[in-house]
Design a protein around this motif. Structure first.
Motif, mmCIF file in Angstrom:
data_model
loop_
_atom_site.group_PDB
_atom_site.id
_atom_site.type_symbol
_atom_site.label_atom_id
_atom_site.label_comp_id
_atom_site.label_asym_id
_atom_site.label_seq_id
_atom_site.Cartn_x
_atom_site.Cartn_y
_atom_site.Cartn_z
ATOM 1 N N ASN A 1 -25.840 -4.984 -32.935
ATOM 2 C CA ASN A 1 -26.880 -6.005 -32.814
ATOM 3 C C ASN A 1 -28.130 -5.563 -33.560
ATOM 4 O O ASN A 1 -28.250 -4.404 -33.968
ATOM 5 C CB ASN A 1 -27.151 -6.391 -31.350
ATOM 6 C CG ASN A 1 -27.688 -5.263 -30.508
ATOM 7 O OD1 ASN A 1 -28.249 -4.303 -31.014
ATOM 8 N ND2 ASN A 1 -27.511 -5.387 -29.211
ATOM 9 N N GLY B 1 -25.966 -10.533 -33.170
ATOM 10 C CA GLY B 1 -25.016 -9.421 -33.143
ATOM 11 C C GLY B 1 -23.608 -9.908 -32.964
ATOM 12 O O GLY B 1 -23.361 -11.109 -32.882
ATOM 13 N N GLY C 1 -23.944 -5.690 -39.062
ATOM 14 C CA GLY C 1 -25.228 -6.209 -38.592
ATOM 15 C C GLY C 1 -25.811 -7.214 -39.570
ATOM 16 O O GLY C 1 -26.301 -8.291 -39.179
ATOM 17 N N GLN D 1 -30.825 2.076 -38.617
ATOM 18 C CA GLN D 1 -30.201 2.275 -37.302
ATOM 19 C C GLN D 1 -31.196 2.931 -36.347
ATOM 20 O O GLN D 1 -31.834 3.925 -36.696
ATOM 21 C CB GLN D 1 -28.947 3.150 -37.423
ATOM 22 C CG GLN D 1 -28.195 3.259 -36.088
ATOM 23 C CD GLN D 1 -26.924 4.091 -36.175
ATOM 24 O OE1 GLN D 1 -26.234 4.080 -37.192
ATOM 25 N NE2 GLN D 1 -26.610 4.805 -35.119
ATOM 26 N N CYS E 1 -21.786 0.384 -29.255
ATOM 27 C CA CYS E 1 -22.642 -0.651 -29.839
ATOM 28 C C CYS E 1 -23.759 0.023 -30.624
ATOM 29 O O CYS E 1 -24.451 0.903 -30.101
ATOM 30 C CB CYS E 1 -23.222 -1.548 -28.746
ATOM 31 S SG CYS E 1 -24.301 -2.854 -29.408
ATOM 32 N N THR F 1 -27.360 -0.357 -32.763
ATOM 33 C CA THR F 1 -28.532 -1.236 -32.864
ATOM 34 C C THR F 1 -29.321 -0.911 -34.133
ATOM 35 O O THR F 1 -29.587 0.261 -34.424
ATOM 36 C CB THR F 1 -29.439 -1.082 -31.636
ATOM 37 O OG1 THR F 1 -28.730 -1.508 -30.477
ATOM 38 C CG2 THR F 1 -30.702 -1.929 -31.778
ATOM 39 N N TYR F 2 -29.680 -1.955 -34.862
ATOM 40 C CA TYR F 2 -30.459 -1.814 -36.092
ATOM 41 C C TYR F 2 -31.793 -2.523 -35.974
ATOM 42 O O TYR F 2 -31.917 -3.541 -35.279
ATOM 43 C CB TYR F 2 -29.680 -2.383 -37.294
ATOM 44 C CG TYR F 2 -28.505 -1.515 -37.661
ATOM 45 C CD1 TYR F 2 -28.647 -0.480 -38.566
ATOM 46 C CD2 TYR F 2 -27.260 -1.703 -37.058
ATOM 47 C CE1 TYR F 2 -27.577 0.348 -38.877
ATOM 48 C CE2 TYR F 2 -26.185 -0.875 -37.356
ATOM 49 C CZ TYR F 2 -26.355 0.147 -38.271
ATOM 50 O OH TYR F 2 -25.309 0.964 -38.567
ATOM 51 N N TYR G 1 -26.458 -5.229 -24.022
ATOM 52 C CA TYR G 1 -26.662 -4.737 -25.390
ATOM 53 C C TYR G 1 -28.046 -5.119 -25.919
ATOM 54 O O TYR G 1 -28.676 -4.361 -26.667
ATOM 55 C CB TYR G 1 -25.603 -5.312 -26.335
ATOM 56 C CG TYR G 1 -24.216 -4.753 -26.177
ATOM 57 C CD1 TYR G 1 -23.982 -3.516 -25.597
ATOM 58 C CD2 TYR G 1 -23.116 -5.468 -26.649
ATOM 59 C CE1 TYR G 1 -22.698 -3.013 -25.478
ATOM 60 C CE2 TYR G 1 -21.831 -4.975 -26.537
ATOM 61 C CZ TYR G 1 -21.620 -3.745 -25.961
ATOM 62 O OH TYR G 1 -20.352 -3.244 -25.848
ATOM 63 N N CYS G 2 -28.508 -6.326 -25.564
ATOM 64 C CA CYS G 2 -29.817 -6.790 -26.047
ATOM 65 C C CYS G 2 -30.938 -6.056 -25.334
ATOM 66 O O CYS G 2 -31.918 -5.638 -25.950
ATOM 67 C CB CYS G 2 -29.965 -8.291 -25.834
ATOM 68 S SG CYS G 2 -28.683 -9.239 -26.662
ATOM 69 N N ALA H 1 -31.270 -2.576 -26.656
ATOM 70 C CA ALA H 1 -31.821 -2.524 -28.017
ATOM 71 C C ALA H 1 -33.331 -2.295 -27.944
ATOM 72 O O ALA H 1 -33.907 -1.570 -28.765
ATOM 73 C CB ALA H 1 -31.505 -3.826 -28.755
ATOM 74 N N TRP I 1 -34.350 1.274 -27.444
ATOM 75 C CA TRP I 1 -34.417 2.005 -28.712
ATOM 76 C C TRP I 1 -35.728 1.704 -29.426
ATOM 77 O O TRP I 1 -36.325 2.576 -30.054
ATOM 78 C CB TRP I 1 -33.226 1.660 -29.622
ATOM 79 C CG TRP I 1 -31.890 1.995 -29.054
ATOM 80 C CD1 TRP I 1 -30.820 1.157 -28.925
ATOM 81 C CD2 TRP I 1 -31.457 3.268 -28.531
ATOM 82 N NE1 TRP I 1 -29.765 1.817 -28.351
ATOM 83 C CE2 TRP I 1 -30.126 3.111 -28.096
ATOM 84 C CE3 TRP I 1 -32.059 4.511 -28.388
ATOM 85 C CZ2 TRP I 1 -29.390 4.155 -27.532
ATOM 86 C CZ3 TRP I 1 -31.344 5.546 -27.820
ATOM 87 C CH2 TRP I 1 -30.033 5.363 -27.408
#
Lengths: 185, 185
Positions: free
Chosen positions: A47, A76, A89, A106, A121, A123-124, A165-166, A169, A172
Protein backbone atom coordinates in the motif's frame (compact mmCIF):
# COMPACT_ATOMS: atom_id res chain seq x y z
CA UNK A 1 17.15 -19.37 24.56
CA UNK A 2 14.43 -20.01 21.96
CA UNK A 3 15.21 -22.07 18.89
CA UNK A 4 13.14 -22.60 15.73
CA UNK A 5 10.88 -25.65 15.54
CA UNK A 6 11.74 -28.31 12.93
CA UNK A 7 9.44 -28.53 9.93
CA UNK A 8 8.80 -32.24 9.23
CA UNK A 9 6.25 -31.94 6.42
CA UNK A 10 3.71 -29.76 4.63
CA UNK A 11 0.69 -30.55 2.47
CA UNK A 12 -1.92 -28.43 0.69
CA UNK A 13 -5.45 -28.89 2.08
CA UNK A 14 -7.34 -26.27 0.03
CA UNK A 15 -6.78 -23.72 -2.73
CA UNK A 16 -8.69 -20.80 -4.23
CA UNK A 17 -7.92 -17.71 -6.29
CA UNK A 18 -6.40 -15.69 -3.41
CA UNK A 19 -4.84 -18.23 -1.02
CA UNK A 20 -3.96 -21.86 -0.20
CA UNK A 21 -4.42 -23.61 3.14
CA UNK A 22 -1.44 -25.76 4.18
CA UNK A 23 -1.06 -28.28 7.01
CA UNK A 24 2.47 -28.14 8.41
CA UNK A 25 3.92 -30.75 10.77
CA UNK A 26 6.45 -29.45 13.31
CA UNK A 27 8.67 -31.11 15.90
CA UNK A 28 9.10 -29.03 19.06
CA UNK A 29 12.65 -28.50 20.40
CA UNK A 30 13.96 -30.63 23.29
CA UNK A 31 11.75 -33.63 22.46
CA UNK A 32 8.60 -31.80 23.56
CA UNK A 33 6.50 -33.54 20.92
CA UNK A 34 4.93 -32.84 17.54
CA UNK A 35 2.54 -30.06 16.57
CA UNK A 36 0.37 -29.55 13.48
CA UNK A 37 -0.40 -26.01 12.28
CA UNK A 38 -2.88 -24.80 9.64
CA UNK A 39 -1.12 -22.13 7.58
CA UNK A 40 -2.60 -19.63 5.14
CA UNK A 41 -0.30 -19.37 2.10
CA UNK A 42 -1.02 -16.13 0.25
CA UNK A 43 0.56 -13.36 -1.85
CA UNK A 44 2.29 -10.29 -0.46
CA UNK A 45 0.42 -7.00 -0.24
CA UNK A 46 1.45 -3.38 -0.89
CA UNK A 47 0.00 0.00 0.00
CA UNK A 48 1.01 3.63 -0.48
CA UNK A 49 0.68 6.86 1.48
CA UNK A 50 0.52 9.30 -1.42
CA UNK A 51 0.86 13.07 -0.93
CA UNK A 52 -0.17 15.59 -3.59
CA UNK A 53 1.56 18.96 -4.09
CA UNK A 54 -0.66 20.52 -1.39
CA UNK A 55 0.55 17.96 1.21
CA UNK A 56 -2.83 16.20 1.12
CA UNK A 57 -3.09 12.40 1.34
CA UNK A 58 -4.93 10.33 -1.28
CA UNK A 59 -7.67 8.12 0.22
CA UNK A 60 -9.97 5.67 -1.54
CA UNK A 61 -13.41 4.27 -0.74
CA UNK A 62 -14.70 0.88 -1.89
CA UNK A 63 -17.03 -1.92 -0.86
CA UNK A 64 -15.11 -4.68 0.96
CA UNK A 65 -16.42 -8.26 0.94
CA UNK A 66 -14.56 -9.37 4.08
CA UNK A 67 -16.47 -7.02 6.37
CA UNK A 68 -19.50 -6.24 4.13
CA UNK A 69 -18.84 -2.50 4.49
CA UNK A 70 -17.66 0.48 2.42
CA UNK A 71 -14.13 1.15 3.71
CA UNK A 72 -11.94 4.26 3.68
CA UNK A 73 -8.36 3.21 2.86
CA UNK A 74 -5.12 4.16 1.16
CA UNK A 75 -4.45 2.68 -2.32
CA UNK A 76 -2.96 -0.81 -2.42
CA UNK A 77 -3.48 -4.44 -3.25
CA UNK A 78 -1.93 -7.78 -4.05
CA UNK A 79 1.63 -8.05 -5.41
CA UNK A 80 1.55 -10.22 -8.56
CA UNK A 81 3.92 -13.22 -8.94
CA UNK A 82 7.39 -12.01 -9.89
CA UNK A 83 6.44 -8.35 -9.42
CA UNK A 84 8.64 -6.07 -7.28
CA UNK A 85 6.72 -4.59 -4.31
CA UNK A 86 7.54 -1.05 -5.47
CA UNK A 87 6.25 -1.73 -8.99
CA UNK A 88 3.07 -3.24 -7.51
CA UNK A 89 2.55 -0.06 -5.45
CA UNK A 90 2.95 2.11 -8.54
CA UNK A 91 0.58 -0.19 -10.51
CA UNK A 92 -2.13 -0.34 -7.82
CA UNK A 93 -2.00 3.45 -7.33
CA UNK A 94 -2.42 3.96 -11.10
CA UNK A 95 -5.17 1.33 -11.50
CA UNK A 96 -7.22 2.47 -8.49
CA UNK A 97 -6.82 6.26 -8.72
CA UNK A 98 -5.28 7.09 -12.11
CA UNK A 99 -2.30 8.89 -10.55
CA UNK A 100 1.29 8.66 -11.74
CA UNK A 101 4.15 9.14 -9.26
CA UNK A 102 6.97 11.68 -8.97
CA UNK A 103 8.88 9.76 -6.27
CA UNK A 104 8.46 6.57 -4.21
CA UNK A 105 10.25 5.26 -1.11
CA UNK A 106 9.69 2.16 1.07
CA UNK A 107 8.92 3.15 4.68
CA UNK A 108 7.81 -0.16 6.21
CA UNK A 109 7.21 -3.89 5.93
CA UNK A 110 5.11 -6.15 8.19
CA UNK A 111 4.11 -9.78 8.49
CA UNK A 112 0.28 -9.96 8.23
CA UNK A 113 -0.16 -12.43 11.08
CA UNK A 114 2.91 -14.63 11.67
CA UNK A 115 0.90 -17.05 13.83
CA UNK A 116 -0.75 -18.59 10.73
CA UNK A 117 -0.20 -16.39 7.63
CA UNK A 118 3.00 -16.40 5.55
CA UNK A 119 2.68 -13.09 3.71
CA UNK A 120 3.99 -9.54 4.15
CA UNK A 121 2.72 -6.04 3.41
CA UNK A 122 5.07 -3.33 2.11
CA UNK A 123 4.29 0.37 2.63
CA UNK A 124 5.59 3.12 0.35
CA UNK A 125 5.63 6.90 0.67
CA UNK A 126 4.75 8.53 -2.65
CA UNK A 127 4.66 12.01 -4.14
CA UNK A 128 1.90 12.18 -6.73
CA UNK A 129 2.26 13.38 -10.30
CA UNK A 130 -0.39 13.77 -12.97
CA UNK A 131 -3.78 12.06 -12.92
CA UNK A 132 -4.75 9.77 -15.79
CA UNK A 133 -7.53 7.23 -16.17
CA UNK A 134 -8.36 4.39 -13.76
CA UNK A 135 -8.50 0.65 -14.53
CA UNK A 136 -10.51 -1.31 -11.94
CA UNK A 137 -10.35 -5.08 -11.39
CA UNK A 138 -13.67 -6.99 -11.81
CA UNK A 139 -14.27 -6.86 -8.02
CA UNK A 140 -13.56 -3.12 -7.69
CA UNK A 141 -15.62 0.10 -7.87
CA UNK A 142 -13.46 2.81 -6.26
CA UNK A 143 -13.81 6.52 -5.41
CA UNK A 144 -10.85 8.78 -4.51
CA UNK A 145 -10.57 11.83 -2.23
CA UNK A 146 -7.89 13.88 -0.44
CA UNK A 147 -7.42 14.61 3.26
CA UNK A 148 -4.81 16.50 5.28
CA UNK A 149 -2.64 14.50 7.70
CA UNK A 150 -4.44 16.27 10.54
CA UNK A 151 -7.75 15.00 9.11
CA UNK A 152 -6.30 11.48 8.73
CA UNK A 153 -5.22 11.48 12.40
CA UNK A 154 -8.82 12.34 13.34
CA UNK A 155 -10.20 9.63 11.02
CA UNK A 156 -7.85 7.09 12.65
CA UNK A 157 -8.72 8.17 16.19
CA UNK A 158 -12.46 8.05 15.38
CA UNK A 159 -12.18 4.53 13.91
CA UNK A 160 -13.13 5.71 10.40
CA UNK A 161 -10.06 4.02 8.88
CA UNK A 162 -10.09 0.41 10.09
CA UNK A 163 -8.03 -1.61 7.58
CA UNK A 164 -5.02 -2.84 9.59
CA UNK A 165 -2.64 -2.37 6.65
CA UNK A 166 -3.77 1.26 6.26
CA UNK A 167 -3.60 2.03 9.98
CA UNK A 168 -0.09 0.69 10.30
CA UNK A 169 1.08 2.56 7.20
CA UNK A 170 0.62 5.70 9.31
CA UNK A 171 2.80 4.22 12.08
CA UNK A 172 5.58 4.04 9.51
CA UNK A 173 4.86 7.68 8.64
CA UNK A 174 5.01 8.56 12.37
CA UNK A 175 8.49 6.99 12.54
CA UNK A 176 9.70 8.43 9.20
CA UNK A 177 12.33 11.18 9.25
CA UNK A 178 12.29 11.29 13.08
CA UNK A 179 8.58 12.13 13.04
CA UNK A 180 9.04 15.42 11.14
CA UNK A 181 6.07 14.89 8.77
CA UNK A 182 3.93 13.29 11.53
CA UNK A 183 4.46 16.10 14.04
CA UNK A 184 3.96 18.97 11.55
CA UNK A 185 0.17 18.57 11.52
CA UNK B 1 -21.87 7.81 -4.36
CA UNK B 2 -20.84 4.25 -3.42
CA UNK B 3 -23.42 1.78 -2.18
CA UNK B 4 -22.94 -1.65 -0.64
CA UNK B 5 -23.08 -4.71 -2.89
CA UNK B 6 -25.98 -7.14 -2.34
CA UNK B 7 -25.10 -10.49 -0.78
CA UNK B 8 -27.02 -13.20 -2.66
CA UNK B 9 -25.59 -16.28 -0.96
CA UNK B 10 -22.78 -17.78 1.10
CA UNK B 11 -21.48 -21.33 1.51
CA UNK B 12 -18.67 -22.91 3.50
CA UNK B 13 -15.91 -24.41 1.32
CA UNK B 14 -13.40 -25.46 4.01
CA UNK B 15 -12.96 -25.50 7.77
CA UNK B 16 -10.10 -26.08 10.22
CA UNK B 17 -9.32 -25.28 13.86
CA UNK B 18 -8.56 -21.57 13.27
CA UNK B 19 -10.72 -20.48 10.32
CA UNK B 20 -13.36 -21.32 7.71
CA UNK B 21 -13.26 -20.45 4.02
CA UNK B 22 -16.58 -19.11 2.62
CA UNK B 23 -17.66 -18.44 -0.95
CA UNK B 24 -19.94 -15.40 -1.06
CA UNK B 25 -22.03 -14.43 -4.09
CA UNK B 26 -22.55 -10.68 -4.60
CA UNK B 27 -24.61 -8.62 -7.04
CA UNK B 28 -22.91 -5.38 -8.04
CA UNK B 29 -24.96 -2.15 -7.87
CA UNK B 30 -26.54 -0.66 -11.03
CA UNK B 31 -26.88 -4.04 -12.79
CA UNK B 32 -23.11 -4.34 -13.25
CA UNK B 33 -23.23 -8.12 -12.83
CA UNK B 34 -22.43 -10.76 -10.22
CA UNK B 35 -19.16 -11.37 -8.35
CA UNK B 36 -17.95 -14.31 -6.25
CA UNK B 37 -15.54 -13.66 -3.37
CA UNK B 38 -13.56 -16.14 -1.24
CA UNK B 39 -13.79 -14.98 2.37
CA UNK B 40 -11.76 -16.08 5.38
CA UNK B 41 -14.09 -16.42 8.38
CA UNK B 42 -12.04 -16.32 11.59
CA UNK B 43 -12.07 -15.22 15.25
CA UNK B 44 -11.19 -11.75 16.47
CA UNK B 45 -7.73 -11.05 17.88
CA UNK B 46 -6.50 -8.98 20.82
CA UNK B 47 -3.15 -7.57 21.87
CA UNK B 48 -1.86 -5.38 24.69
CA UNK B 49 0.82 -2.73 25.11
CA UNK B 50 1.72 -3.33 28.75
CA UNK B 51 3.85 -0.90 30.77
CA UNK B 52 5.50 -1.85 34.06
CA UNK B 53 6.07 0.63 36.89
CA UNK B 54 9.38 1.73 35.29
CA UNK B 55 7.54 2.75 32.07
CA UNK B 56 9.03 -0.24 30.23
CA UNK B 57 6.99 -2.22 27.68
CA UNK B 58 6.50 -5.99 27.94
CA UNK B 59 7.63 -7.86 24.79
CA UNK B 60 7.47 -11.58 24.06
CA UNK B 61 9.44 -13.90 21.78
CA UNK B 62 8.10 -17.10 20.27
CA UNK B 63 8.44 -19.32 17.20
CA UNK B 64 5.76 -18.47 14.62
CA UNK B 65 4.60 -21.11 12.14
CA UNK B 66 3.27 -18.65 9.53
CA UNK B 67 6.69 -17.20 8.78
CA UNK B 68 8.93 -19.99 10.23
CA UNK B 69 10.77 -17.45 12.39
CA UNK B 70 11.16 -16.46 16.05
CA UNK B 71 9.20 -13.22 16.33
CA UNK B 72 9.39 -10.31 18.81
CA UNK B 73 5.84 -9.20 19.65
CA UNK B 74 3.54 -7.80 22.30
CA UNK B 75 1.28 -10.28 24.17
CA UNK B 76 -1.98 -11.23 22.47
CA UNK B 77 -3.97 -13.93 20.71
CA UNK B 78 -7.37 -15.19 19.68
CA UNK B 79 -10.56 -14.03 21.42
CA UNK B 80 -12.56 -17.12 22.45
CA UNK B 81 -16.27 -17.47 21.46
CA UNK B 82 -18.41 -15.33 23.77
CA UNK B 83 -15.37 -13.72 25.43
CA UNK B 84 -15.15 -9.92 25.75
CA UNK B 85 -12.07 -8.52 23.93
CA UNK B 86 -10.84 -6.90 27.17
CA UNK B 87 -11.12 -10.18 29.09
CA UNK B 88 -9.25 -11.96 26.29
CA UNK B 89 -6.45 -9.38 26.55
CA UNK B 90 -6.19 -9.90 30.31
CA UNK B 91 -6.25 -13.71 29.82
CA UNK B 92 -3.63 -13.78 27.04
CA UNK B 93 -1.33 -11.47 29.03
CA UNK B 94 -1.62 -13.75 32.07
CA UNK B 95 -1.20 -17.01 30.09
CA UNK B 96 1.77 -15.82 28.02
CA UNK B 97 3.69 -13.78 30.59
CA UNK B 98 2.20 -14.50 34.02
CA UNK B 99 1.40 -10.82 34.70
CA UNK B 100 -1.76 -9.49 36.33
CA UNK B 101 -3.05 -6.01 35.43
CA UNK B 102 -3.59 -2.84 37.46
CA UNK B 103 -5.55 -1.03 34.70
CA UNK B 104 -6.65 -1.65 31.11
CA UNK B 105 -8.05 0.65 28.41
CA UNK B 106 -8.96 0.03 24.74
CA UNK B 107 -6.91 2.28 22.43
CA UNK B 108 -7.68 0.86 18.99
CA UNK B 109 -9.55 -1.60 16.76
CA UNK B 110 -8.75 -2.65 13.19
CA UNK B 111 -10.11 -4.93 10.50
CA UNK B 112 -7.38 -7.49 9.65
CA UNK B 113 -7.83 -7.30 5.88
CA UNK B 114 -11.33 -6.22 4.86
CA UNK B 115 -10.73 -7.34 1.26
CA UNK B 116 -11.17 -11.01 2.25
CA UNK B 117 -11.02 -11.46 6.06
CA UNK B 118 -13.97 -10.80 8.40
CA UNK B 119 -12.18 -10.42 11.74
CA UNK B 120 -10.93 -7.54 13.87
CA UNK B 121 -8.03 -6.95 16.26
CA UNK B 122 -8.51 -4.94 19.47
CA UNK B 123 -5.57 -3.18 21.16
CA UNK B 124 -5.45 -2.37 24.88
CA UNK B 125 -3.11 -0.23 26.95
CA UNK B 126 -2.26 -1.93 30.23
CA UNK B 127 -0.46 -1.11 33.48
CA UNK B 128 1.12 -4.25 34.85
CA UNK B 129 0.71 -5.59 38.36
CA UNK B 130 2.31 -8.63 39.98
CA UNK B 131 3.87 -11.51 38.04
CA UNK B 132 2.55 -15.03 38.59
CA UNK B 133 3.01 -18.25 36.65
CA UNK B 134 2.53 -18.72 32.89
CA UNK B 135 0.20 -21.20 31.15
CA UNK B 136 1.17 -21.84 27.53
CA UNK B 137 -1.09 -23.34 24.83
CA UNK B 138 0.18 -26.59 23.18
CA UNK B 139 1.64 -24.59 20.26
CA UNK B 140 3.42 -22.03 22.47
CA UNK B 141 6.89 -21.70 24.07
CA UNK B 142 7.25 -18.03 25.03
CA UNK B 143 9.96 -15.82 26.57
CA UNK B 144 9.29 -12.33 27.99
CA UNK B 145 11.47 -9.20 28.20
CA UNK B 146 11.10 -5.45 28.76
CA UNK B 147 12.10 -2.53 26.52
CA UNK B 148 11.73 1.24 26.79
CA UNK B 149 9.46 3.00 24.28
CA UNK B 150 12.59 4.55 22.80
CA UNK B 151 14.00 1.03 22.27
CA UNK B 152 10.68 -0.11 20.76
CA UNK B 153 10.75 2.77 18.27
CA UNK B 154 14.23 1.61 17.21
CA UNK B 155 13.09 -2.03 16.97
CA UNK B 156 10.16 -0.92 14.77
CA UNK B 157 12.33 1.28 12.55
CA UNK B 158 14.90 -1.54 12.18
CA UNK B 159 12.21 -4.06 11.20
CA UNK B 160 12.80 -6.19 14.33
CA UNK B 161 9.07 -6.12 15.20
CA UNK B 162 7.20 -7.26 12.07
CA UNK B 163 3.81 -8.60 13.24
CA UNK B 164 1.27 -6.19 11.70
CA UNK B 165 -0.96 -6.30 14.78
CA UNK B 166 1.98 -5.37 17.02
CA UNK B 167 3.22 -2.60 14.72
CA UNK B 168 -0.18 -0.97 14.52
CA UNK B 169 -0.69 -1.20 18.28
CA UNK B 170 2.06 1.41 18.49
CA UNK B 171 0.20 3.66 16.04
CA UNK B 172 -2.66 3.68 18.56
CA UNK B 173 -0.12 4.58 21.24
CA UNK B 174 1.21 7.40 19.01
CA UNK B 175 -2.35 8.80 18.75
CA UNK B 176 -3.21 8.22 22.45
CA UNK B 177 -3.53 11.25 24.72
CA UNK B 178 -2.51 13.64 21.90
CA UNK B 179 0.80 11.80 21.54
CA UNK B 180 1.99 12.59 25.11
CA UNK B 181 3.35 9.09 25.83
CA UNK B 182 4.69 8.67 22.27
CA UNK B 183 6.57 11.97 22.22
CA UNK B 184 8.08 11.64 25.72
CA UNK B 185 10.73 9.15 24.59
Amino acid sequence: MLIKWSLKGSKKLFECNIFNVLLKQYEKPENKGDFEANILDLPNWVNVIAFNQNDEILLIRQFRFGVDEIELEIPGGIIEPGEEPKDAGIRELKEETGYEIVSIEQIGKVSSNPSFMNNFCYTYLVKLGEKGSVSFDPGEIIESEFATLSDVKKLLAEGKITNAYCVLAFLWLALYDDGKIWNQS
